[in-house]
Design a protein around this motif. Structure first.
Motif, PDB file in Angstrom:
ATOM      1  N   VAL A 182       0.857  -1.203   0.000  1.00 34.15           N
ATOM      2  CA  VAL A 182       0.000   0.000   0.000  1.00 34.15           C
ATOM      3  C   VAL A 182       0.885   1.241   0.000  1.00 34.15           C
ATOM      4  N   PRO A 183       0.807   2.056  -1.055  1.00 32.89           N
ATOM      5  CA  PRO A 183       1.634   3.262  -1.106  1.00 32.89           C
ATOM      6  C   PRO A 183       1.306   4.210   0.035  1.00 32.89           C
ATOM      7  N   TYR A 184       2.328   4.914   0.476  1.00 30.61           N
ATOM      8  CA  TYR A 184       2.210   5.796   1.654  1.00 30.61           C
ATOM      9  C   TYR A 184       1.405   7.046   1.335  1.00 30.61           C
ATOM     10  N   ARG A 189      -1.295   7.230  -9.609  1.00 29.84           N
ATOM     11  CA  ARG A 189      -0.360   6.146  -9.929  1.00 29.84           C
ATOM     12  C   ARG A 189      -0.354   5.110  -8.811  1.00 29.84           C
ATOM     13  N   TRP A 193      -1.360   1.116  -9.050  1.00 29.67           N
ATOM     14  CA  TRP A 193      -0.462   0.024  -8.668  1.00 29.67           C
ATOM     15  C   TRP A 193      -1.147  -0.906  -7.665  1.00 29.67           C
TER      16      TRP A 193
ATOM     17  N   PHE B  85      10.461  11.512   3.614  1.00 26.58           N
ATOM     18  CA  PHE B  85      10.001  10.142   3.847  1.00 26.58           C
ATOM     19  C   PHE B  85      10.192   9.347   2.551  1.00 26.58           C
ATOM     20  N   ASP B  87       9.326   5.887   0.856  1.00 31.33           N
ATOM     21  CA  ASP B  87       8.412   4.745   1.005  1.00 31.33           C
ATOM     22  C   ASP B  87       9.003   3.524   0.306  1.00 31.33           C
ATOM     23  N   GLY B  95       6.241  -4.419 -10.308  1.00 28.90           N
ATOM     24  CA  GLY B  95       5.371  -3.351  -9.844  1.00 28.90           C
ATOM     25  C   GLY B  95       6.023  -2.554  -8.725  1.00 28.90           C
ATOM     26  N   TYR B  99       7.162   1.389  -8.784  1.00 27.23           N
ATOM     27  CA  TYR B  99       6.698   2.311  -7.744  1.00 27.23           C
ATOM     28  C   TYR B  99       7.888   2.943  -7.021  1.00 27.23           C
TER      29      TYR B  99
END
Lengths: 438, 415
Positions: A182-184, A189, A193, B85, B87, B95, B99
């Motif tokens: 889970v992106p922060y 985008r 994802w 920060f 991530d 993927g 990201y």
């Protein structure tokens, strides 16, 4: 060649540590939970509960849990273990039944099962400094108290203990393990994802686990939206002063809030609860008639027998008007784009991302529920929640809202200090009283 | 200077922007931080809660719940001038790489904003993080970092073979780390530094990062040279060999205790050990490379650009870093257990000493998993130690380590 399973000797050690509470095998919970007749008896007894004074929403909740437990323990549907913030619509939509060991730990705490589970976990070399919700979940699996999972899904966001303990459970069960990253920070985008990961996991589960398919996904999302609509009415009713529902009881139903989105049983439960709250408000039959203070409760509560809430709601006439973990933070799901919609739900969790998101959510709840003070139950080992205590205290102080960080343990009764908690709550209530002018 | 909290955050990025950068290592008991973070937080996360100098920026990775909250505390209470920060995904795969590449690009853009402001306007050092000048610098820095990592890996190989104590190897690593952070200023006059080409190639002379890289290379070379000159290259008498593992393990104190107790350290599986120095970012200068070393760069076999175009350097970094040997925060199936077992077998380690900072959740879960698979499953004895920074040298720890040694010797029939 390296052997990479969990050694059977270690499993036996865990089971021995878990012990055997009941003398007769048939009376052991792990045995009862796997007997079809036990569920038949329990279902037949539900109308009797109503006759004996149980409220309709309480019966609806039991019916919802019983149905899922029967599906999971009797193997009627593939059981998918998940961490707390995996969207359960995905599991129901696939035709499976979710099982959340950390949430089940709360149920276990009400019996001797938690102590057995924690012992089993410690026998597997896990530190008692870890969060007891996760330790009890893991120990319960090791001790054979939980159903057998067909797969495990976790998310990378909240919290570390959930994903690591479930990873171990997947190894114990020898089943597939999936993690959704889970992106922060939310963005288009990031949503794409995460949506692609959810779609990939769903497709893979449908291929690998017999009995799962994507056919029911739309229906699960529709049920989730229906339940959300009912739940928003419930939340609106809870803004009433005095509070129409005891917070100590509401904290028990966090289990369903985490577990049952997408289930056929959730919407009837919230509908029955809504009707109950409407009747309570109309009749003025409030659980605390002379409500002195209204509190917002952060994080969970002790689920074993404790006098803390009797003191708070009875002696102090103070309501837990709302709970952080009862806050529905996501919008309605979009049936046309289910995976993106589930991704957005996950990313809108206010506990994820910079702490300002949690501060905003708490400020909103303080405002909407006419809150006089905020209590954070500082669950031992819960870094994600406790780590924000100093910031919360500072932020709430600036807003003129008193804050109490109440140390305790929700599952491990050995670490819960009831007298100390009552003393601190008493001092906090005195402070609130002094602010109000007596 | 940029202080980085995690080995998955490439130092190459700040260095390429002309900013000295190092892994944050804190010494001794930290200042009380209970005004910012709870007591039951790991000592590494708590150590971040301190006031920083004006020129220190912090890059915090989302390593765990505690580090996320430490990052929040730094920002909220204004303890550092800039907090970034980063991530870092918990798994690798295409993927996650894509990201993370975007996360790294945003990290670079954030730092470039600072870099530009400090120098009176964006573009003094680089045009943009996607422009040729940054990419040229990134390539040069990455090559230098590859050489440094390879050198440090060699140091630990020598150490494992008994040519150097583990404590000395760790101090050398920390020295290189300090040099990358622009510290060890006294070395500026060392003629060997002026002669070091590593940091300068492709970067230019007047930049702090170039000097930092040069100093780091010089520190590494000087130690190796000194070891040769003093005859310290002889293999020492070896005691029972043990491997050391853990989460961050950023200080030599534990290694000192092991060696004082008569154990030989066969390998160090930590952030400042084999987990990080085995990493080589695949930067292969092709036939079209210009003098400054950018255009012909072929960064990895799987070129992301269309028609053989130059791959995205952030993607290359993302892939390389996410693919390095997994630390306890990553989800890589049984990869960690397999690697630890392979390290133990190849190095002849008779046991594993696992060190966890108190209240480090990842370490607690990691140890239990490794204990089940490598300890109980394979019969390799494991000793679990926990403590804060500096507390590894307590008498209690030494007693436990000594007992572990006696147990291992008993198993080997050496007692």
């Amino acid at each position: 060649m390296m052997h990479l399973g969990i050694p059977s000797r270690l499993r036996r050690t865990a089971r021995r540590a878990a012990g055997r509470a009941a003398r007769w095998a048939v009376a052991r919970p792990e045995v009862l939970l796997r007997r079809r007749w036990a569920y038949q008896v329990a279902s037949a007894a539900l109308p009797l509960l109503e006759l004996r004074g149980a409220k309709a929403y309480q019966v609806a909740a039991i019916r919802c849990v019983l149905s899922d437990f029967a599906d999971a323990y009797l193997g009627r549907r593939p059981c998918i273990f998940t961490s707390a913030f995996v969207p359960t619509e995905l599991v129901y939509g696939l035709g499976g039944v979710p099982f959340l060991p950390e949430a089940a730990a709360g149920l276990a705490a009400a019996s001797d099962l938690a102590a057995r589970s924690l012992s089993a976990c410690e026998a597997l070399w896990y530190s008692p400094d870890l969060c007891s919700f996760h330790r009890a979940g893991l120990g319960g699996a090791a001790a054979g108290l939980l159903p057998r999972p067909s797969a495990v899904i976790v998310t990378s966001h909240l919290c570390d203990g959930g994903k690591r303990s479930l990873f171990h459970i997947s190894r114990l069960a020898g089943c597939p393990f999936y993690m959704l990253g889970v992106p922060y920070v939310p963005s288009d985008r990031a949503t794409r994802w995460l949506a692609s990961q959810i779609e990939q996991v769903a497709g893979d589960l449908a291929r690998r686990v017999p009995g799962l398919s994507l056919e029911g996904l739309a229906q699960a999302l529709r049920r989730s939206n229906e339940a959300l609509a009912e739940y928003e009415r419930v939340s609106a009713l809870r803004r009433n002063v005095p509070a129409p529902w005891r917070g100590s009881e509401a904290l028990n139903y966090v289990l369903l809030f985490l577990w049952s989105w997408g289930s056929p049983g959730l919407s009837p439960f919230y509908r029955a609860l809504r009707l109950h709250l409407e009747r309570t408000i109309a009749a003025g039959d409030f659980p605390i008639r002379e409500e002195r203070h209204r509190l917002l409760w952060l994080n969970l509560r002790p689920y074993y027998d404790t006098g803390v809430f009797k003191y708070l709601e009875g002696d102090c006439a103070s309501s837990v008007a709302f709970e952080e973990y009862s806050f529905a933070y996501w919008p309605s799901l979009d049936l046309r784009d289910p995976f993106a919609s589930l991704a957005e739900k996950m990313m809108s969790n206010f506990g994820w991302g910079p702490i300002e998101r949690r501060l905003e959510a708490i400020a909103r709840l303080v405002d909407e529920y006419s809150i006089d003070g905020v209590v954070q139950f500082a669950q031992w080992g819960c870094r994600q929640s406790n780590g924000g205590a100093a910031i919360l205290a500072t932020e709430l102080k600036e807003k003129g809202i008193p804050f109490l960080n109440l140390d305790g343990d929700g599952v491990d009764a050995r670490c819960g200090s009831e007298a100390q908690a009552i003393t601190r709550l008493g001092a906090f209530i005195e402070l609130l009283g002094a602010r109000r002018g007596g | 200077m940029v202080l980085v909290s995690c080995g998955y955050v490439p130092l190459e990025i700040p260095l390429a922007l002309g900013m000295p950068a190092k892994r944050a290592v804190f010494w001794g008991p930290g200042p009380s931080c209970e005004a910012y973070l709870p007591r039951d937080f790991c000592s590494y996360a708590k150590a971040f809660a301190r006031e920083y100098l004006q020129d220190e920026r912090i890059a915090m990775a989302g390593s765990c719940d505690a580090m996320r909250r430490a990052c929040d505390a730094l920002r909220y209470f204004g303890l550092a001038r800039e907090v970034h920060f980063v991530d870092v995904p918990r798994a690798c795969g295409s993927g996650a790489e894509a990201y993370y590449a975007e996360v790294l690009r945003e990290f670079a853009q954030g730092l470039a904003g600072i870099s530009g402001r400090e120098r009176g306007g964006v573009g003094t050092l680089v045009d943009s993080v996607d422009g040729p000048s940054f990419q040229r610098r990134l390539l040069a820095v990455t090559r230098s970092m590859n050489r440094l990592r390879s050198g440090l890996l060699r140091v630990f190989e020598l150490q494992a073979a008994g040519h150097m104590s583990a404590v000395d190897a760790m101090y050398l690593t920390l020295g290189v780390n300090d040099a990358l952070g622009g510290e060890l200023k006294g070395d500026l006059e060392d003629p060997r530094i002026a002669a070091q080409p590593d940091g300068r190639r492709g970067l230019g002379d007047g930049d702090e990062a170039a000097r930092a890289l040069a100093r780091a290379a010089a520190v590494l070379e000087r130690t190796m040279h000194r070891a040769d000159a003093t005859g310290d290259g002889r293999a020492r008498d070896q005691g029972v060999r043990v491997g050391v593992s853990g989460t961050c393990l950023l200080e030599p104190a534990l290694l000192g205790v092991l060696e004082d107790a008569g154990l030989a350290v066969a390998f160090v599986d930590s952030c400042l050990g084999s987990r990080s120095f085995g990493l080589e970012v695949p930067v292969d200068a092709g036939p079209h490379e210009t003098e400054n070393g950018a255009d012909g760069a072929r960064a990895c076999a799987d070129a992301d650009g269309p028609g053989g175009a130059r791959p995205d350097p952030f993607r290359v970094l993302a892939r390389a870093y996410l693919s390095k040997p997994a630390c306890p925060r990553m989800f890589a199936g049984d990869a960690r257990a397999r690697r630890l077992w392979a390290l133990a077998r190849s190095s002849g380690a008779q046991g594993i000493v696992y060190f966890a900072p108190k209240f480090c959740d990842h370490a607690y879960y990691d140890f239990a998993e490794l204990k089940g698979q490598v300890g109980e499953g394979e019969g390799l004895p494991m000793l679990f130690l926990e403590g804060d920074y500096g507390s590894a040298i307590s008498g209690q720890t030494l007693t436990r380590v000594t007992a572990f040694r006696e147990m291992l010797e008993g198993r080997l029939g050496l007692g």
